[in-house]
Design a protein around this motif. Structure first.
Motif, PDB file in Angstrom:
ATOM      1  N   VAL A  75       0.846  -1.112  -0.032  1.00 27.76           N
ATOM      2  CA  VAL A  75      -0.049   0.141   0.014  1.00 27.76           C
ATOM      3  C   VAL A  75       0.819   1.252   0.088  1.00 27.76           C
ATOM      4  N   GLY A  76       2.136   1.095   0.224  1.00 31.17           N
ATOM      5  CA  GLY A  76       2.878   2.371   0.097  1.00 31.17           C
ATOM      6  C   GLY A  76       3.617   2.641   1.506  1.00 31.17           C
ATOM      7  N   LYS A  77       3.758   1.486   2.157  1.00 29.40           N
ATOM      8  CA  LYS A  77       4.502   1.847   3.638  1.00 29.40           C
ATOM      9  C   LYS A  77       5.819   2.406   3.468  1.00 29.40           C
ATOM     10  N   THR A  78       6.649   1.724   2.883  1.00 30.44           N
ATOM     11  CA  THR A  78       8.174   2.023   2.572  1.00 30.44           C
ATOM     12  C   THR A  78       8.278   3.366   1.716  1.00 30.44           C
ATOM     13  N   THR A  79       7.500   3.475   0.995  1.00 29.67           N
ATOM     14  CA  THR A  79       7.528   4.881   0.007  1.00 29.67           C
ATOM     15  C   THR A  79       7.141   6.174   1.180  1.00 29.67           C
ATOM     16  N   THR A  80       6.116   5.594   2.122  1.00 32.60           N
ATOM     17  CA  THR A  80       5.814   6.685   3.073  1.00 32.60           C
ATOM     18  C   THR A  80       6.902   7.053   4.063  1.00 32.60           C
ATOM     19  N   SER A  81       7.481   5.938   4.432  1.00 35.47           N
ATOM     20  CA  SER A  81       8.544   6.082   5.555  1.00 35.47           C
ATOM     21  C   SER A  81       9.675   6.763   4.988  1.00 35.47           C
ATOM     22  N   ALA A  82       9.947   6.494   3.622  1.00 36.19           N
ATOM     23  CA  ALA A  82      11.130   7.305   3.093  1.00 36.19           C
ATOM     24  C   ALA A  82      10.786   8.824   3.001  1.00 36.19           C
ATOM     25  N   ALA A  83       9.500   9.049   2.501  1.00 36.14           N
ATOM     26  CA  ALA A  83       9.173  10.285   2.032  1.00 36.14           C
ATOM     27  C   ALA A  83       9.153  11.040   3.442  1.00 36.14           C
ATOM     28  N   ILE A  92      14.657   2.142  -1.820  1.00 38.58           N
ATOM     29  CA  ILE A  92      13.929   3.036  -1.825  1.00 38.58           C
ATOM     30  C   ILE A  92      14.803   4.530  -1.787  1.00 38.58           C
ATOM     31  N   MET A  93      15.668   4.295  -0.698  1.00 36.16           N
ATOM     32  CA  MET A  93      16.551   5.623  -0.077  1.00 36.16           C
ATOM     33  C   MET A  93      17.710   5.553  -1.145  1.00 36.16           C
ATOM     34  N   GLY A  94      17.959   4.467  -1.764  1.00 36.64           N
ATOM     35  CA  GLY A  94      19.138   4.546  -2.771  1.00 36.64           C
ATOM     36  C   GLY A  94      20.428   4.310  -2.190  1.00 36.64           C
ATOM     37  N   CYS A  95      20.448   3.582  -1.000  1.00 42.43           N
ATOM     38  CA  CYS A  95      21.765   3.222  -0.207  1.00 42.43           C
ATOM     39  C   CYS A  95      22.146   1.888  -0.127  1.00 42.43           C
ATOM     40  N   GLU A  96      21.417   1.001  -1.278  1.00 40.44           N
ATOM     41  CA  GLU A  96      21.764  -0.442  -0.981  1.00 40.44           C
ATOM     42  C   GLU A  96      22.957  -0.673  -1.001  1.00 40.44           C
ATOM     43  N   ARG A  97      24.066   0.081  -1.792  1.00 39.20           N
ATOM     44  CA  ARG A  97      25.218  -0.347  -2.118  1.00 39.20           C
ATOM     45  C   ARG A  97      26.210   0.056  -1.000  1.00 39.20           C
ATOM     46  N   ASN A 111      21.404  12.582   0.136  1.00 37.28           N
ATOM     47  CA  ASN A 111      20.924  13.739  -0.211  1.00 37.28           C
ATOM     48  C   ASN A 111      20.666  14.796   1.315  1.00 37.28           C
ATOM     49  N   CYS A 112      20.556  14.321   2.234  1.00 36.87           N
ATOM     50  CA  CYS A 112      20.375  15.112   3.367  1.00 36.87           C
ATOM     51  C   CYS A 112      21.099  14.608   4.681  1.00 36.87           C
ATOM     52  N   ASN A 113      22.063  15.327   5.220  1.00 35.54           N
ATOM     53  CA  ASN A 113      22.827  14.938   6.254  1.00 35.54           C
ATOM     54  C   ASN A 113      22.331  14.919   7.772  1.00 35.54           C
ATOM     55  N   GLN A 114      20.994  15.189   7.616  1.00 37.85           N
ATOM     56  CA  GLN A 114      20.272  15.019   8.985  1.00 37.85           C
ATOM     57  C   GLN A 114      19.636  13.838   8.870  1.00 37.85           C
ATOM     58  N   LEU A 115      19.771  12.716   7.966  1.00 34.97           N
ATOM     59  CA  LEU A 115      18.797  11.656   7.844  1.00 34.97           C
ATOM     60  C   LEU A 115      19.769  10.379   7.729  1.00 34.97           C
ATOM     61  N   ALA A 129      14.733   5.046  -8.997  1.00 33.69           N
ATOM     62  CA  ALA A 129      15.833   5.752  -8.981  1.00 33.69           C
ATOM     63  C   ALA A 129      16.426   5.922  -7.490  1.00 33.69           C
ATOM     64  N   GLY A 130      15.865   5.380  -6.586  1.00 33.95           N
ATOM     65  CA  GLY A 130      16.471   5.186  -5.075  1.00 33.95           C
ATOM     66  C   GLY A 130      16.296   6.787  -4.493  1.00 33.95           C
ATOM     67  N   ILE A 131      15.349   7.558  -4.888  1.00 36.48           N
ATOM     68  CA  ILE A 131      15.386   8.896  -4.439  1.00 36.48           C
ATOM     69  C   ILE A 131      13.780   8.983  -3.909  1.00 36.48           C
ATOM     70  N   PRO A 132      13.669   9.391  -2.410  1.00 35.60           N
ATOM     71  CA  PRO A 132      12.331   9.296  -2.068  1.00 35.60           C
ATOM     72  C   PRO A 132      11.654  10.519  -2.766  1.00 35.60           C
ATOM     73  N   VAL A 133      10.363  10.257  -2.890  1.00 35.15           N
ATOM     74  CA  VAL A 133       9.436  10.822  -4.010  1.00 35.15           C
ATOM     75  C   VAL A 133       9.315  12.434  -3.381  1.00 35.15           C
ATOM     76  N   ILE A 134       9.269  12.469  -2.062  1.00 32.27           N
ATOM     77  CA  ILE A 134       9.374  13.852  -1.658  1.00 32.27           C
ATOM     78  C   ILE A 134      10.349  14.726  -2.236  1.00 32.27           C
TER      79      ILE A 134
END
Lengths: 270, 271
Positions: free
Chosen positions: A14-22, A49-54, A79-83, A222-227
């Motif tokens: 339903v979009g849990k992971t997409t939502t978590s990442a966003a 989803i966060m693009g950090c799998e590697r 993309n964000c050093n607070q995350l 693309a591994g970039i949160p949709v937000i």
């Protein structure tokens, strides 16, 4: 003390992971130090989803088992050093998580994070239970269709009876509704449940409606949160969700079928 | 990197305390003739060996002491254990008997005067004919007065009955949740599809009822269900039920009551 948010639904896909990442990205972008934890041990997805799998070396289970320190396992977002992301283990199963171990990790994170987002696995079994147990707030992700609504209702029952707050008779977990994959056109034609139908059953505080959008899939790929895709409706809708969660007043958007004549004619979707 | 594996198991995962109520047979003695008691019990055991095998038992000495007959708890317990039963409690004993029970590490119930409810476990044995060795007392149930009864009778009791209060629920009852009320149940919030609410008395739902509602579950045919919007999956009173298939749409979104008349569920709009 950090605020612990669980993103849950009962139903899968339903979009849990997409939502978590966003929302984790949304909170972090606003300057709140945020950690997002993948509780779906064995079906690790959040890192994609966060693009950090590697960049995954150690994972949540390693930390629980004392095989790695939290700092070794946390991955700082590019993309964000607070995350920071705490990935799940792909080679283990949910039994590798223990209530006490999860509690210790969350407590340690609470010391220097402001928000901890727990991405729950689907189902109502151990993984989902552990993801919600310590939560302060719950984002209940629901699609506008009957089985998803029923499963969310079940999840709300579990939040109200099995969470730590419920067990300790503390103020209950604050529950918010997030309606995802919403298609105003199909709601209008009666193919999809509308907001009112869903609220009739769940009656929760609505945090936002995320419209069905192609940008979600391309962002995931693309591994970039949709937000971060500020041009997309889904990205803007998540931005609103984060703002509302932090107490801002934002009008609901993307709930009307406002596709233009030509787009309707050619079946295009934004 | 695990430096201290023992540290992982803290007390929270090792044990847990929970409170619960369970049923146990009570052996009420009317005679201090151990041989006769043993004989009588043995007869019962022979008739239902599986039921009595390793059965926990509470020894009730109240009647015996009322009649001024003395018996040693040590001897009674020894006899019970010999024939394969486990005495797990003593009640109604005198000081001496309580001391003996303590010596055997059998808990003593300081209990109230009368807390026996209807018997179930020994239902079969009650009717059996046995030699009447003893005097009986004012048993509250006629069946117990039947002269065919015995040296001791057995009954099953739950925890002492407390005054039955109604239960009030203000939170939504979500899918998958179950609520059981010993008396009346009042729900101020909605009851979701897939939820189950049960009451020994009446059920009131001051909102939409979408789940299952079962009133009078212990056989109270006078119990009723009241709700503001009946969209239930199932409604039942004292075992007679209707499923949503048989609920007409006309009564939806209107306050209704459900009651039982000659084993038929009547659904009436509350005017």
């Amino acid at each position: 003390m950090a605020r612990i948010i669980v993103v849950t639904s009962g139903k899968g896909g339903v979009g849990k992971t997409t939502t978590s990442a966003a929302i984790a990205m949304g909170l972090a972008k606003r300057g709140h130090k945020t950690a997002v934890i993948d509780f779906d041990v064995g079906l690790r997805n959040l890192d994609l989803i966060m693009g950090c799998e590697r960049r995954v070396v150690y994972d949540f289970v390693n930390v629980i088992n004392g095989e790695a320190s939290l700092n070794q396992a946390l991955i700082r977002d590019k993309n964000c050093n607070q995350l920071y992301i705490l990935p799940a283990s792909q080679t283990r199963d949910k039994d590798a998580l223990t209530l006490e171990g999860v509690g210790r990790v969350l407590e340690e994170l609470s010391r220097d994070f402001q928000f901890i987002v727990c991405d729950s696995p689907a189902g109502i079994e151990k993984g989902a239970y552990l993801a919600l147990y310590y939560a302060d707030d719950a984002f209940v992700v629901t699609n506008p269709e009957v089985s998803s609504v029923r499963d969310s209702d079940r999840m709300l029952g579990i939040l109200a009876s099995k969470s730590r707050r419920a067990e300790r008779n503390e103020e209950p977990v604050k529950e918010y509704l997030l309606l995802t994959r919403y298609d105003p056109g199909r709601v209008k034609s009666g193919e999809m449940l509308g907001l009112d139908d869903v609220q009739d059953i769940l009656s929760l505080q609505l945090l936002g409606i995320i419209p069905e959008s192609k940008s979600v899939l391309s962002a995931s790929n693309a591994g970039i949160p949709v937000i971060l895709d500020e041009k997309s409706e889904a990205g803007q809708a998540y931005e609103d969700v984060v703002a509302r969660y932090l107490g801002e007043d934002r009008p609901l958007r993307f709930i009307d079928d406002k596709r233009g004549f030509f787009r309707k004619l050619f079946g295009g979707r934004s | 990197m695990s430096k201290n594996p023992q540290k992982m198991t803290t007390s929270s995962s090792v044990l847990e305390f929970k409170s619960s109520t369970f049923f146990s047979p009570i052996l009420i003695l009317y005679s201090n003739d151990l041989a006769a008691i043993e004989q009588s019990l043995q007869d019962k055991i022979n008739r239902a060996p599986d039921f009595f095998k390793n059965s926990p038992l509470i020894i009730d000495l109240r009647e015996l002491n009322k009649s001024g007959l003395d018996v040693s708890v040590i001897e009674v317990a020894g006899m019970l254990r010999k024939i394969g039963m486990f005495p797990i409690g003593v009640r109604g004993g005198n000081e001496q008997q309580d001391k003996q029970a303590h010596k055997l590490s059998i808990p003593v119930d300081a209990g109230r005067e009368n807390d026996s409810t209807s018997a179930t476990s020994a239902a079969s044995s009650r009717k059996e004919t046995e030699t009447q060795v003893l005097e009986r007392d004012s048993a509250e149930n006629n069946q117990f007065r039947n002269p065919a009864s015995s040296v001791g009778r057995m009954e099953s009791v739950s925890a002492p009955p407390e005054p039955v209060k109604s239960m009030l629920i203000t939170q939504p009852v979500r899918s998958g949740q179950r609520i059981y009320a010993r008396g009346d149940l009042i729900v101020m919030s909605q009851v979701s599809a897939g939820a189950e609410i049960m009451a020994e008395g009446n059920i009131h739902v001051y909102n939409t009822l979408r789940g299952r509602a079962l009133a009078g579950v212990q056989g109270n045919t006078a119990a009723r269900i009241f709700c503001l919007d009946l969209q239930a999956e199932l409604i039942s009173i004292s075992g007679d039920y209707k499923t949503s298939e048989h609920l007409t749409e006309q009564i939806q979104k209107r306050p209704v009551q459900v009651y039982l008349q000659d084993h038929a569920l009547i659904i009436k709009e509350i005017a």
